[in-house]
Design a protein around this motif. Structure first.
Motif, PDB file in Angstrom:
ATOM      1  N   GLN A 181       0.823  -1.208   0.000  1.00 39.79           N
ATOM      2  CA  GLN A 181       0.000   0.000   0.000  1.00 39.79           C
ATOM      3  C   GLN A 181       0.857   1.258   0.000  1.00 39.79           C
ATOM      4  N   VAL A 182       0.461   2.236  -0.779  1.00 40.38           N
ATOM      5  CA  VAL A 182       1.105   3.542  -0.832  1.00 40.38           C
ATOM      6  C   VAL A 182       0.157   4.549  -0.180  1.00 40.38           C
ATOM      7  N   PRO A 183       0.628   5.357   0.765  1.00 42.71           N
ATOM      8  CA  PRO A 183      -0.266   6.264   1.498  1.00 42.71           C
ATOM      9  C   PRO A 183      -0.671   7.489   0.688  1.00 42.71           C
ATOM     10  N   VAL A 184      -1.271   7.257  -0.473  1.00 49.22           N
ATOM     11  CA  VAL A 184      -1.636   8.360  -1.364  1.00 49.22           C
ATOM     12  C   VAL A 184      -2.654   9.285  -0.706  1.00 49.22           C
ATOM     13  N   GLY A 185      -3.621   8.708   0.023  1.00 50.16           N
ATOM     14  CA  GLY A 185      -4.651   9.533   0.637  1.00 50.16           C
ATOM     15  C   GLY A 185      -4.080  10.623   1.520  1.00 50.16           C
ATOM     16  N   GLU A 186      -3.129  10.265   2.363  1.00 52.23           N
ATOM     17  CA  GLU A 186      -2.527  11.253   3.258  1.00 52.23           C
ATOM     18  C   GLU A 186      -1.612  12.204   2.504  1.00 52.23           C
ATOM     19  N   MET A 187      -0.897  11.726   1.503  1.00 55.29           N
ATOM     20  CA  MET A 187       0.002  12.595   0.747  1.00 55.29           C
ATOM     21  C   MET A 187      -0.785  13.641  -0.043  1.00 55.29           C
ATOM     22  N   VAL A 188      -1.966  13.267  -0.556  1.00 56.49           N
ATOM     23  CA  VAL A 188      -2.797  14.216  -1.294  1.00 56.49           C
ATOM     24  C   VAL A 188      -3.329  15.304  -0.366  1.00 56.49           C
ATOM     25  N   ARG A 189      -3.482  14.974   0.900  1.00 54.17           N
ATOM     26  CA  ARG A 189      -3.913  15.989   1.873  1.00 54.17           C
ATOM     27  C   ARG A 189      -2.726  16.788   2.421  1.00 54.17           C
ATOM     28  N   GLY A 190      -1.506  16.285   2.220  1.00 56.33           N
ATOM     29  CA  GLY A 190      -0.347  16.913   2.834  1.00 56.33           C
ATOM     30  C   GLY A 190       0.731  17.274   1.847  1.00 56.33           C
ATOM     31  N   ALA A 191       1.768  16.408   1.751  1.00 55.76           N
ATOM     32  CA  ALA A 191       2.973  16.741   0.988  1.00 55.76           C
ATOM     33  C   ALA A 191       2.713  16.950  -0.504  1.00 55.76           C
ATOM     34  N   TRP A 192       1.716  16.288  -1.053  1.00 61.49           N
ATOM     35  CA  TRP A 192       1.439  16.403  -2.480  1.00 61.49           C
ATOM     36  C   TRP A 192       0.357  17.418  -2.814  1.00 61.49           C
ATOM     37  N   ARG A 193      -0.299  17.988  -1.834  1.00 64.31           N
ATOM     38  CA  ARG A 193      -1.559  18.688  -2.086  1.00 64.31           C
ATOM     39  C   ARG A 193      -1.444  19.790  -3.135  1.00 64.31           C
ATOM     40  N   GLU A 194      -0.516  20.719  -2.968  1.00 66.28           N
ATOM     41  CA  GLU A 194      -0.432  21.846  -3.886  1.00 66.28           C
ATOM     42  C   GLU A 194      -0.118  21.398  -5.304  1.00 66.28           C
ATOM     43  N   ARG A 195       0.775  20.428  -5.443  1.00 66.68           N
ATOM     44  CA  ARG A 195       1.138  19.949  -6.779  1.00 66.68           C
ATOM     45  C   ARG A 195      -0.019  19.199  -7.429  1.00 66.68           C
ATOM     46  N   CYS A 196      -0.781  18.457  -6.630  1.00 69.50           N
ATOM     47  CA  CYS A 196      -1.952  17.758  -7.178  1.00 69.50           C
ATOM     48  C   CYS A 196      -2.996  18.757  -7.661  1.00 69.50           C
ATOM     49  N   GLU A 197      -3.239  19.786  -6.860  1.00 68.90           N
ATOM     50  CA  GLU A 197      -4.213  20.806  -7.281  1.00 68.90           C
ATOM     51  C   GLU A 197      -3.771  21.478  -8.572  1.00 68.90           C
ATOM     52  N   ALA A 198      -2.489  21.757  -8.691  1.00 67.64           N
ATOM     53  CA  ALA A 198      -1.993  22.387  -9.909  1.00 67.64           C
ATOM     54  C   ALA A 198      -2.209  21.498 -11.127  1.00 67.64           C
ATOM     55  N   LEU A 199      -1.914  20.214 -10.984  1.00 65.61           N
ATOM     56  CA  LEU A 199      -2.087  19.288 -12.109  1.00 65.61           C
ATOM     57  C   LEU A 199      -3.555  19.123 -12.484  1.00 65.61           C
ATOM     58  N   LEU A 200      -4.412  19.020 -11.476  1.00 64.89           N
ATOM     59  CA  LEU A 200      -5.807  18.672 -11.730  1.00 64.89           C
ATOM     60  C   LEU A 200      -6.673  19.872 -12.096  1.00 64.89           C
ATOM     61  N   PHE A 201      -6.361  21.058 -11.561  1.00 65.70           N
ATOM     62  CA  PHE A 201      -7.289  22.178 -11.705  1.00 65.70           C
ATOM     63  C   PHE A 201      -6.728  23.369 -12.477  1.00 65.70           C
ATOM     64  N   GLU A 202      -5.406  23.503 -12.565  1.00 67.92           N
ATOM     65  CA  GLU A 202      -4.857  24.705 -13.177  1.00 67.92           C
ATOM     66  C   GLU A 202      -4.521  24.518 -14.647  1.00 67.92           C
ATOM     67  N   GLY A 203      -4.190  23.326 -15.065  1.00 64.58           N
ATOM     68  CA  GLY A 203      -3.868  23.092 -16.464  1.00 64.58           C
ATOM     69  C   GLY A 203      -5.107  22.781 -17.285  1.00 64.58           C
ATOM     70  N   ALA A 204      -4.910  22.661 -18.584  1.00 63.56           N
ATOM     71  CA  ALA A 204      -6.023  22.377 -19.496  1.00 63.56           C
ATOM     72  C   ALA A 204      -6.104  20.909 -19.878  1.00 63.56           C
ATOM     73  N   THR A 205      -5.253  20.060 -19.265  1.00 64.89           N
ATOM     74  CA  THR A 205      -5.143  18.675 -19.728  1.00 64.89           C
ATOM     75  C   THR A 205      -6.445  17.912 -19.584  1.00 64.89           C
ATOM     76  N   LEU A 206      -7.077  17.971 -18.420  1.00 63.58           N
ATOM     77  CA  LEU A 206      -8.318  17.226 -18.235  1.00 63.58           C
ATOM     78  C   LEU A 206      -9.410  17.744 -19.159  1.00 63.58           C
ATOM     79  N   ALA A 207      -9.470  19.047 -19.366  1.00 65.16           N
ATOM     80  CA  ALA A 207     -10.469  19.600 -20.283  1.00 65.16           C
ATOM     81  C   ALA A 207     -10.239  19.078 -21.699  1.00 65.16           C
ATOM     82  N   GLU A 208      -8.967  18.945 -22.091  1.00 69.82           N
ATOM     83  CA  GLU A 208      -8.657  18.401 -23.416  1.00 69.82           C
ATOM     84  C   GLU A 208      -9.144  16.960 -23.550  1.00 69.82           C
ATOM     85  N   LEU A 209      -9.194  16.257 -22.436  1.00 72.17           N
ATOM     86  CA  LEU A 209      -9.676  14.873 -22.436  1.00 72.17           C
ATOM     87  C   LEU A 209     -11.186  14.792 -22.282  1.00 72.17           C
TER      88      LEU A 209
END
Length: 621
Positions: free
Chosen positions: A550-578
């Motif tokens: 198991q990889v503790p993704v849930g906690e990392m998304v709330r902590g160490a990864w949070r800002e970078r995840c938000e940038a990837l998911l909400f700031e770029g146009a990639t998901l909209a392109e998909l």
């Protein structure tokens, strides 16, 4: 292990061999080769990059022609019983590679008869120059991948998508049906991929393509088990012990150093114990976390290695290491798999390659022996009044905070009578409502079609319980196109061969004949497996709670990864392109951040999709 690639095209069209082979260099750093032949008005070109495991001399170089000149072969994999096959072939052998055995078997027996005799992991292309036919073949459980595409410039195939694009000179569009399938199952089952026009040969299938007409036929060569073992559990345990021992001894065969990827669980521990019993002291490699927690397996694996007297090497990872591995693992896999264990696997294989070129793993036993909790769900739903009770409780579970994703999926799937629909709901990463919010489509793409395909295949064998039917689907679909796929791609990114002795063909055939209650019952799993393992390992190892890499993704998304995840998911146009809308994603994100629900599976699935889209931008039209 190796990389294979080839194309059928017009005679006058040039092939940039160096560029094509370079795309597969990581799969075969020890050498490369190519061969072009003219067949009528077409050129058939085979390429190969070699990771030398058996017969390190030039006698094992590829592409390889049969002694009679009829067959040309480019082969990726290992044939573990090739020495036994040689006893039935009257040949003057040039070397001791399994490639030579395979090409001469094709010459002597033809494709169908040869495939039935193979025990191994393989993907290969074989050209019959007499009949003017090309055959593509993938092993029974899909350990080795094989992609193909029929394009305007010709028909191409390869171990990997980038080499396929290079050899055909094509870019590919996004397959919207496959996107919906991915959002359901978390992967895209063969023969489809997320790229329109790029197909993946299903496990246990062979495709025959006529060079003159271009017509192609694909069929499954594996047969669902018909027999039911009638002996006692003790007798079955003895047979199982012999079969596992034989499988491990076969797969220790190598002309280069062999190691074991050792987790804290029973499966890799048993493989290691069997290797010791065979007289081989293999080094063991384990990955864990610097921030030690309940998911970390280092201490458990160290205990196993010490018990068996084996050298043990440990890789410790932090949150930043895992973030760095996200792009690397997705890039090497070439598909946005949502299985988080691919991240530590990247570093584990990198470390193992410093000492060995081959590793044995414990992959496959959960699907074979009922190790996943979802199989227990199929047993529980048979209990009197359970479906009625869960229907009453479901609204309460939906409203309560902190209810686990697994419990909710089981609650929503339990009352569905149709087997394919129930399994899809149990597997599903996103609910139909979430898929509708994300893409405007509530359907699951081709997920039901893929599940039904393997249900129909299993129905041709002996009668199965619903739990066994789910296990059968996982064996032929989930393993091949999810866990084994990333296992092959990530290990081969480091030029290391990963073997799966618990998926030995003879062993699986035996296990599939055992009655269901020898494998699992209410509250118990891997019954015959654990009984046998107690002959080799202390009970403390055999009966450890499963952690499952198991990889503790849930906690990392709330902590160490949070800002970078938000940038990837909400700031770029990639998901909209998909074609993915952000409103439903924001709802899921907010539920996860305030701990109302653990949405780590959904978030990681979309992270993988974004990283995949960016990494494959040069291949996507």
């Amino acid at each position: 292990m190796c990389g294979i690639v080839g194309v059928i095209q017009a005679r006058e069209k040039p092939i940039v061999a160096n560029e094509v082979l370079q795309a597969l260099r990581h799969r075969g750093p020890d050498g490369s080769g190519e061969k072009a032949v003219t067949v009528g008005d077409k050129t058939v070109w085979f390429g190969h990059t070699r990771l030398a495991i058996q017969d390190l001399t030039e006698a094992g170089a590829q592409p390889m022609a049969s002694a009679d000149g009829r067959w040309l072969l480019t082969f990726n994999g290992e044939i573990y019983n090739h020495q036994e096959m040689r006893q039935d072939l009257d040949r003057q052998w040039r070397g001791h590679s399994d490639t030579e055995t395979l090409v001469e078997a094709l010459s002597a027996w033809g494709v169908d008869a040869t495939i039935r005799r193979l025990n191994g992991i393989f993907a290969f292309a074989a050209l019959d120059l007499l009949e003017r036919k090309l055959y593509l073949v993938r092993d029974p459980f899909g350990v080795k991948p094989l992609y193909f595409a029929d394009t305007s410039s010709g028909f191409g195939f390869s171990s990997e998508i980038r080499a396929l694009a290079a050899v055909t000179g094509q870019r590919f569009g996004l397959d919207k049906e496959s996107l919906s399938t991915y959002l359901s199952l978390r992967f895209v089952p063969s023969p489809h991929t997320l790229l329109k026009g790029v197909q993946r040969l299903p496990a246990a299938h062979v495709q025959c393509r006529h060079l003159d007409s271009g017509e192609a036929h694909t069929h499954c060569y594996a047969q669902a088990g018909q027999s039911v073992y009638g002996g006692s559990l003790d007798e079955a345990t003895q047979l199982y012990q012999s079969a596992v021992s034989t499988a491990v001894r076969r797969q220790l065969l190598s002309d280069v150093p062999v190691g074991i990827l050792l987790s804290g669980g029973i499966d890799s521990a048993l493989v290691a114990a069997m290797a010791v019993d065979a007289g081989v002291k293999t080094p063991c490699f384990t990955v864990g976390y610097q921030e030690a927690g309940p998911a970390c397996e280092i201490d458990d694996a160290a205990h196993t290695a010490k018990t068996l007297g084996l050298p043990h090497h440990v890789v410790r990872l932090g949150h930043e290491d895992l973030w760095g591995a996200l792009e690397l693992a997705v890039s090497s896999t070439e598909e946005p798999l949502v299985t988080t264990s691919a991240l530590p696997m990247w570093f584990l294989c990198k470390r193992a390659r410093e000492d060995v070129a081959v590793v044995l793993t414990g992959q496959g036993s959960d699907e074979l022996l009922g190790g996943y909790k979802r199989y227990q769900g199929e047993l529980v739903r048979k209990l009197p009044l359970f479906s009625s009770a869960i229907s009453l409780l479901r609204p309460l579970l939906d409203s309560l905070p902190g209810v686990s994703d697994a419990v909710l999926r089981s609650a929503h799937s339990a009352s569905i009578a149709d087997v394919a629909q129930r399994f899809e709901r149990e597997y599903g990463v996103f609910s139909a409502a979430s898929r509708l919010g994300l893409t405007g489509r509530a359907d699951a793409g081709r997920a039901l079609q893929s599940i039904q395909h393997w249900l129909d295949w299993a129905a041709k064998g002996r009668p199965l319980t619903d739990a066994e039917r789910m296990m059968s689907i996982d064996m032929r679909m989930g393993l091949a196109d999810d866990l084994l796929l990333y296992g092959d791609k990530v290990s081969m990114a480091h030029s290391i061969e990963a073997r799966v002795p618990l998926l030995d063909t003879d062993l699986v055939r035996l296990l599939e004949s055992f009655p269901a209650h020898y494998k699992l019952s209410l509250g118990k799993s891997k019954i015959v497996h654990k009984r046998m393992a107690e002959r080799y390992l202390p009970e403390a190892i055999v009966h450890r709670p499963k952690k499952g890499f198991q990889v503790p993704v849930g906690e990392m998304v709330r902590g160490a990864w949070r800002e970078r995840c938000e940038a990837l998911l909400f700031e770029g146009a990639t998901l909209a392109e998909l074609g993915v809308e952000s409103r439903e994603l924001r709802r899921l994100w907010d539920e996860h951040q305030r701990r109302f629900r653990d949405r780590s599976r959904e978030i990681f699935a979309l992270l993988g999709l974004v990283v995949w889209r960016r990494g494959m931008a040069d291949l996507i039209a």
